[in-house]
Design an enzyme around this catalytic site. Structure first.
Site, short mmCIF file in Angstrom:
data_model
loop_
_atom_site.label_atom_id
_atom_site.label_comp_id
_atom_site.label_asym_id
_atom_site.label_seq_id
_atom_site.Cartn_x
_atom_site.Cartn_y
_atom_site.Cartn_z
N TYR A 73 0.83 -1.20 0.00
CA TYR A 73 0.00 0.00 0.00
C TYR A 73 0.87 1.25 0.00
O TYR A 73 0.58 2.23 -0.68
CB TYR A 73 -0.93 0.01 1.22
N PHE A 125 -7.43 22.46 -23.84
CA PHE A 125 -7.74 21.04 -23.98
C PHE A 125 -8.97 20.75 -23.13
O PHE A 125 -9.15 21.35 -22.07
CB PHE A 125 -6.57 20.12 -23.60
N THR A 126 -9.78 19.80 -23.58
CA THR A 126 -11.10 19.57 -22.96
C THR A 126 -11.04 19.38 -21.45
O THR A 126 -11.66 20.13 -20.69
CB THR A 126 -11.77 18.34 -23.62
N ASP A 216 1.70 21.26 -19.67
CA ASP A 216 1.02 20.00 -19.95
C ASP A 216 2.01 19.18 -20.77
O ASP A 216 2.18 19.39 -21.97
CB ASP A 216 -0.28 20.25 -20.72
N LYS A 259 0.16 8.74 -23.11
CA LYS A 259 0.63 9.15 -24.44
C LYS A 259 2.14 8.88 -24.54
O LYS A 259 2.55 7.75 -24.72
CB LYS A 259 0.30 10.63 -24.69
N ARG A 383 -13.21 16.68 -33.51
CA ARG A 383 -12.58 17.74 -32.71
C ARG A 383 -13.07 19.05 -33.31
O ARG A 383 -12.40 19.69 -34.10
CB ARG A 383 -11.05 17.65 -32.74
N PHE A 450 -18.84 15.43 -25.92
CA PHE A 450 -18.43 14.64 -27.08
C PHE A 450 -18.31 13.16 -26.75
O PHE A 450 -18.48 12.31 -27.62
CB PHE A 450 -17.10 15.16 -27.64
N1 F0G Z 1 -3.70 16.98 -21.85
C1 F0G Z 1 -3.68 16.65 -23.16
C2 F0G Z 1 -2.93 17.52 -24.12
C3 F0G Z 1 -4.35 15.50 -23.59
O1 F0G Z 1 -4.33 15.19 -24.89
C4 F0G Z 1 -5.05 14.70 -22.65
C5 F0G Z 1 -5.80 13.54 -23.07
C6 F0G Z 1 -5.04 15.09 -21.31
C7 F0G Z 1 -4.34 16.22 -20.95
C8 F0G Z 1 -5.78 14.31 -20.25
O2 F0G Z 1 -5.15 13.12 -19.99
O3 F0G Z 1 -6.77 11.36 -20.70
O4 F0G Z 1 -4.87 10.85 -19.18
O5 F0G Z 1 -6.78 12.16 -18.36
N2 F0G Z 1 -6.08 13.31 -24.28
C9 F0G Z 1 -6.75 12.14 -24.80
C10 F0G Z 1 -6.91 12.29 -26.28
C11 F0G Z 1 -8.02 11.80 -24.11
O6 F0G Z 1 -7.54 11.42 -26.88
O7 F0G Z 1 -6.38 13.25 -26.85
P1 F0G Z 1 -5.95 11.81 -19.53
#
Ligand code: F0G
Length: 460
Positions: A73, A125-126, A216, A259, A383, A450
């Site tokens: 843990y 970013f979303t 980021d 990624k 997108r 989305f």
């Molecule tokens: N920042 C960027 C630039 C991203 O592309 C993503 C995720 C995140 C943060 C968030 O990371 O998914 O690990 O919580 N991008 C994915 C995509 C979902 O398909 O572009 P996460």
């Protein structure tokens, strides 16, 4: 910029059968999925270019590491390996693991944003923007104008417009701007890089005003490749060196290990300030899990540590970027409108120009993603206006200038022949583009719509 005679610096030890479907099966699957590619089942998909997130192939070394998971843990040895790997590749002194990128974004947003604050950044970013908004902040885009122009071949379309940033600081005041959110590369702009020169200038401008720089770092390794390729003075530097230099110009980072770091799940926060690190660990314990596992199993931490080590290898990054570029060049040859230059993780098709007869409220990119699936079973992602969501104050659709379909390429997964087949199928959709009608939205979720929205096809 062709990367010379590149090739994949690995051989394939395990393979996975992929599904092959008929046109009828795909039409039925799409109807059931509400014309949203996120709602398809993966066993209905032949080539899955939905995302490069968590979809990469792990190496034998990473799989071997999975067997060395220390599932204690607290204080798992895999955490200490991860800490060493992040320190060495990214250079931050303190490391807090999180279950994925948005877990890190949640912690940073809670820690640094007060209601009424403004966060500037190089395009939204979303998940990043949503966490900033949930913490009471407002995001303001200060990316260079070229980023909004799919045809501009500016080598660093992820750059921040320093004039815009300076004016924003003058307008709202540095005391209401806790940090600038710098993405490298910029996903929503097409996987476009930011230059070292620009980042250095951002650092100077914000440093003078007492504003932090939050990186980021999700695709910062890929960003480093573009710096090596395009920025004067960097050709002889390694990706690893450029990555370190990038991070050294920032105060902290959020990371989605899904990624660049070549894992199926995982993320982390990197920090230099001991007090902020302390607070991040506290929030981690509340929202993610103990600060030495952050919502991950020990084996996941180990896979990420090893993935980070592999990710900064020049041969690996070159092959990754060149494979994506090859697909993009193929589409360009066929006359298909794509965002240029081709970005790091994906090829972005310009749906506004592909389907110029459809207005944005008919969701051209959403429809095009659906058509590409119908053609040959390739899954891609919208997108555009659907991803942009609604303005929280007015409730109106946000209208992004880019209306794109993303073909994201998982790392080390598909062969160039498979991607050639994808290109040919997109070209077939292009040949019948005049007959493609729009969509209407049938169901709209409250957050990140989305992912789960449903649509109905229109006749014209
Ligand atoms: N920042 C960027 C630039 C991203 O592309 C993503 C995720 C995140 C943060 C968030 O990371 O998914 O690990 O919580 N991008 C994915 C995509 C979902 O398909 O572009 P996460």
């Amino acid at each position: 910029m062709d990367g010379g005679g590149w090739f994949e610096p690995y051989r394939i030890k395990v393979v996975e059968r992929i599904p092959v479907t008929t046109a009828r099966e795909r039409r039925k699957a799409l109807d059931e999925a509400g014309w949203n590619t996120f709602l398809l089942r993966s066993d209905q998909v032949t080539i899955d270019l939905l995302t490069d997130s968590g979809t990469s192939a792990m190496s034998d070394r990473q799989w071997a590491g999975m067997m060395l998971g220390d599932e204690a843990y607290a204080g798992s040895r895999n955490f200490y390996h991860l800490e060493d790997a992040v320190r060495s590749a990214y250079g931050y002194r303190y490391v807090v693991p999180t279950h994925q990128g948005r877990g890190a974004e949640h912690i940073v947003s809670r820690m640094l944003i007060h209601p009424g604050d403004v966060i500037a950044g190089n395009m939204y970013f979303t998940t990043t923007r949503l966490h900033q908004e949930l913490a009471g902040g407002t995001f303001r885009d200060v990316i260079v104008e070229e980023a909004h122009d799919p045809d501009s071949t500016h080598p660093f379309k992820g750059n921040i417009d320093l004039g815009k940033l300076e004016r924003l600081i003058g307008e709202v005041g540095a005391e209401r701007m806790p940090y600038v959110s710098v993405a490298a590369t910029v996903n929503m702009a097409g996987g476009q890089p930011i230059s070292m020169e620009n980042l250095r200038a951002v650092r100077e401008l914000t440093g003078a005003a007492g504003i932090l720089v939050v990186l980021d770092a999700t695709r910062a390794v890929e960003n480093a490749w573009f710096v090596k390729e395009r920025e004067p003075g960097y050709a002889e530097r390694s990706v690893a060196e450029i990555l370190r230099e990038t991070c050294d110009l920032t105060d902290l980072c959020t990371m989605s290990g899904k990624k660049d770091s070549l894992v199926n799940i995982g993320g982390f926060l990197g920090l230099n300030d001991p007090d902020l690190a302390e607070e991040a660990r506290n929030l981690c314990v509340v929202y993610e899990g103990l600060h030495t596992y952050g919502g991950l199993a020990g084996r996941d931490l180990e896979a990420m540590a090893r993935g980070i080590e592999e990710s900064v290898d020049d041969d690996h990054v070159r092959a990754r970027i060149m494979q994506v570029r090859e697909l993009g060049d193929r589409l360009i040859e066929d006359g298909i409108p794509v965002v240029r230059p081709i970005g790091g993780h994906a090829v972005f098709v310009d749906a506004a120009r592909f389907l110029p007869h459809l207005p944005q409220e008919r969701f051209p990119a959403q429809r095009l993603a659906a058509e590409i699936y119908l053609e040959a079973g390739t899954r891609t992602m919208e997108r555009g206006i659907v991803s942009a969501g609604r303005d929280p104050e007015t409730g109106e659709h946000r209208r992004p200038r880019l209306e794109l379909v993303r073909l994201a390429i998982p790392r080390r997964v598909y062969t160039s022949r498979q991607l050639g087949m994808v290109a040919a199928s997109v070209a077939r959709v292009f040949d019948r583009r005049d007959e493609v009608p729009g969509l209407e939205m049938a169901f709209e979720p409250a957050y990140l719509r989305f992912f789960q929205a449903r649509f109905r096809p229109l006749d014209r």
